[in-house]
Design an enzyme around this catalytic site. Structure first.
Site, short mmCIF file in Angstrom:
data_model
loop_
_atom_site.label_atom_id
_atom_site.label_comp_id
_atom_site.label_asym_id
_atom_site.label_seq_id
_atom_site.Cartn_x
_atom_site.Cartn_y
_atom_site.Cartn_z
N GLY A 187 -16.36 -6.80 -4.03
CA GLY A 187 -16.05 -8.29 -4.42
C GLY A 187 -16.83 -9.46 -3.70
O GLY A 187 -17.31 -10.30 -4.10
N ASN A 221 -5.40 -14.61 -3.50
CA ASN A 221 -5.09 -13.34 -3.06
C ASN A 221 -4.00 -13.65 -2.10
O ASN A 221 -3.26 -12.69 -1.71
CB ASN A 221 -6.35 -12.96 -2.25
CG ASN A 221 -6.98 -14.18 -1.34
OD1 ASN A 221 -7.26 -15.01 -1.84
ND2 ASN A 221 -6.84 -13.81 -0.06
N GLN A 263 -8.56 -10.05 -7.41
CA GLN A 263 -7.28 -9.85 -7.33
C GLN A 263 -6.50 -9.60 -8.80
O GLN A 263 -5.48 -9.11 -9.10
CB GLN A 263 -6.34 -10.99 -6.71
CG GLN A 263 -6.85 -10.89 -5.22
CD GLN A 263 -6.16 -9.72 -4.52
OE1 GLN A 263 -5.11 -9.22 -4.90
NE2 GLN A 263 -6.76 -9.43 -3.23
N SER A 292 -13.53 -5.89 -7.73
CA SER A 292 -13.46 -4.78 -6.62
C SER A 292 -12.72 -3.71 -6.75
O SER A 292 -11.61 -4.01 -7.36
CB SER A 292 -13.45 -5.39 -5.32
OG SER A 292 -13.52 -4.75 -4.32
N HIS A 311 -11.54 -1.21 -5.26
CA HIS A 311 -10.02 -0.81 -4.28
C HIS A 311 -9.09 -1.56 -4.60
O HIS A 311 -7.81 -1.37 -4.19
CB HIS A 311 -10.75 -0.71 -2.94
CG HIS A 311 -10.69 -2.08 -2.21
ND1 HIS A 311 -9.88 -2.43 -1.41
CD2 HIS A 311 -11.65 -3.00 -2.32
CE1 HIS A 311 -10.23 -3.83 -0.86
NE2 HIS A 311 -11.47 -4.11 -1.40
N THR A 371 -30.48 3.15 -4.42
CA THR A 371 -29.96 4.27 -5.44
C THR A 371 -28.38 4.07 -5.56
O THR A 371 -27.73 3.46 -4.59
CB THR A 371 -30.07 5.61 -4.57
OG1 THR A 371 -31.66 5.68 -4.19
CG2 THR A 371 -29.35 6.67 -5.32
N CYS A 402 -5.44 -13.36 11.51
CA CYS A 402 -5.04 -12.80 12.80
C CYS A 402 -6.05 -11.84 13.01
O CYS A 402 -6.36 -11.53 14.53
CB CYS A 402 -3.82 -11.93 12.50
SG CYS A 402 -4.17 -10.95 11.12
#
Length: 416
Positions: free
Chosen positions: A82, A180, A208, A228, A230, A266, A356
């Site tokens: 993303g 998000n 998201q 994205s 994942h 590739t 953080c």
């Protein structure tokens, strides 16, 4: 191993409630990928049989992924995720605008105050290169008002007329589909219509949202969309960018003919196949997944608000107005980073909106954009993003441990 199978060091059950950060890889996606990580290793750019097999598999993945989005295969470009997709479309749209309208035309990028940093940091870099970036505010639940976009575009057009420019009001409008941190869903179709009425193309960061709510590029009427893998149980390092036919941007990487000459290198064939398999699996029973996780989320929210004083829900409180799996709060007189550490020790993976990773103690830009500026509230942000197959046992543990650790964090925060 599913995230829910993780155990604490003392053997107790560990509940992974940070699915907005990443999700465990679907076994179906892994199974689909394995042949292309082993014996089917061909480079799709070749002409021998091994390469042809790889090229056919890549074309099939592109076709299936496009179908999941309501797009055509030629409109889908595979990327590394993303953040890359966001950066490519923002920088590409600005360059496209300059190529078409000339270096003297005023270049504007319109986005919102609560975007992911992939958009915000790219916008900051474009501003350093001379673009004007307009940040739209959000209301108290995190939604961009269509009237605010209309006003910004009308003002930009007026400025253009005053300067004698006939260029469109903006090179790009980029508003995320769902936030998000707090999960608020934006009225993207309405915003896109306004942008188009002012001749501005429209992009949405749907990282998201895809795989968690229905996402169809035709219904949204967007010119570009990022996703994205994942975030919906696909592999890390794989994503896609949808570019509507007719909306072209300069190549991201030059040096080869891959991705129709737009992104040399590739292709990550196994990643593309795993992403497609994961998304097809998510969409196969999407309505049931949405209902299940939203029911669990709502029960958790009610329990936390009832059990712990001085805690507020952030984001849109309406069930249809936020992502089904995200419960987000601000907790008065609580250090958010300390709370996340305590939750982790107690067997809960969660997140806070503060920066953080950089060592900053500043409150989340999303929380402050909602109007929560008192640091005693803003620094106590907490996000719990639930698995779409959350079990009753995991929900019960969340309902037990989260209130306990908020109260503990408040007590400890008062002593430092």
């Amino acid at each position: 191993m599913a995230a829910s199978d993780i155990a604490c060091t003392d053997g107790a059950r560990y509940v992974y409630a940070d699915n907005a950060a990443t999700t465990p890889l679907s076994p179906s996606a892994l199974a689909a990928m394995m042949p292309y990580l082993t014996e089917r290793f061909g480079n799709p750019s070749g002409i021998h049989r091994v390469a042809r097999e790889a090229a056919e598999a890549l074309a099939a993945a592109r076709e299936h992924l496009a179908g999941c989005l309501g797009a055509e295969a030629r409109e889908v470009y595979f990327t590394s995720g993303g953040s890359e997709s966001d950066a490519w479309v923002l920088t590409g749209a600005v360059q496209r605008f300059r190529d078409i309208h000339g270096a003297e035309a005023p270049v504007r990028l319109i986005t919102s105050e609560i975007e992911h940093h992939a958009v915000l940091h790219t916008a900051e870099e474009l501003a350093r290169q001379g673009a004007e970036v307009i940040y739209l505010p959000v209301d108290k639940v995190g939604q961009v008002e269509p009237a605010a976009l209309e006003e910004a575009l009308a003002h930009a057009e007026e400025a253009n007329r005053a300067s004698g420019s006939h260029a469109p009001a903006a090179a790009l409008v980029s508003i995320m589909l769902a936030n998000n941190e707090v999960g608020t869903i934006q009225p993207i179709a309405a915003l896109a219509r306004i942008a188009h009425a002012h001749r501005a193309p429209f992009h949405t960061d749907a990282v998201q949202a895809v795989g968690h709510i229905p996402v169809n590029v035709r219904d949204l009427a967007v010119d570009a969309l990022s996703l994205s893998a994942h975030k919906f149980h696909g592999p890390r390092g794989t994503g896609a960018l949808y570019l509507r036919e007719g909306f072209s941007i300069p190549p991201l990487i030059r040096g080869g003919a891959q991705e129709r000459g737009e992104r040399a290198g590739t292709e990550n064939l196994a990643g593309a196949i795993g992403m497609t398999a994961a998304l097809e699996e998510a969409l196969a029973d999407l309505d049931e997944r949405m209902r299940h996780v939203a029911d669990a989320r709502d029960e958790l929210v009610r329990h936390v608000l009832a059990e712990v004083p001085n805690v507020r829900l952030t984001g849109d409180p309406a069930r249809s107005g936020r992502l089904p799996g995200i419960a987000s709060f601000v907790c008065h007189d609580v250090d958010g980073e300390l709370l996340v550490v305590l939750l982790d020790a107690a067997g809960i993976a969660a997140a806070t909106g503060s920066a953080c990773s950089t060592g900053s103690t500043d409150p989340s830009h999303v929380v402050t954009a909602l109007g929560i500026r008192d640091p005693r509230w803003a620094r106590g942000s907490l996000r719990l993003s639930l698995a779409d197959d959350i079990s009753p046992e995991d929900l019960a543990l969340l309902m037990q441990r989260v209130p306990e650790q908020i109260m503990r964090a408040r007590s400890l925060s008062a002593t430092v």
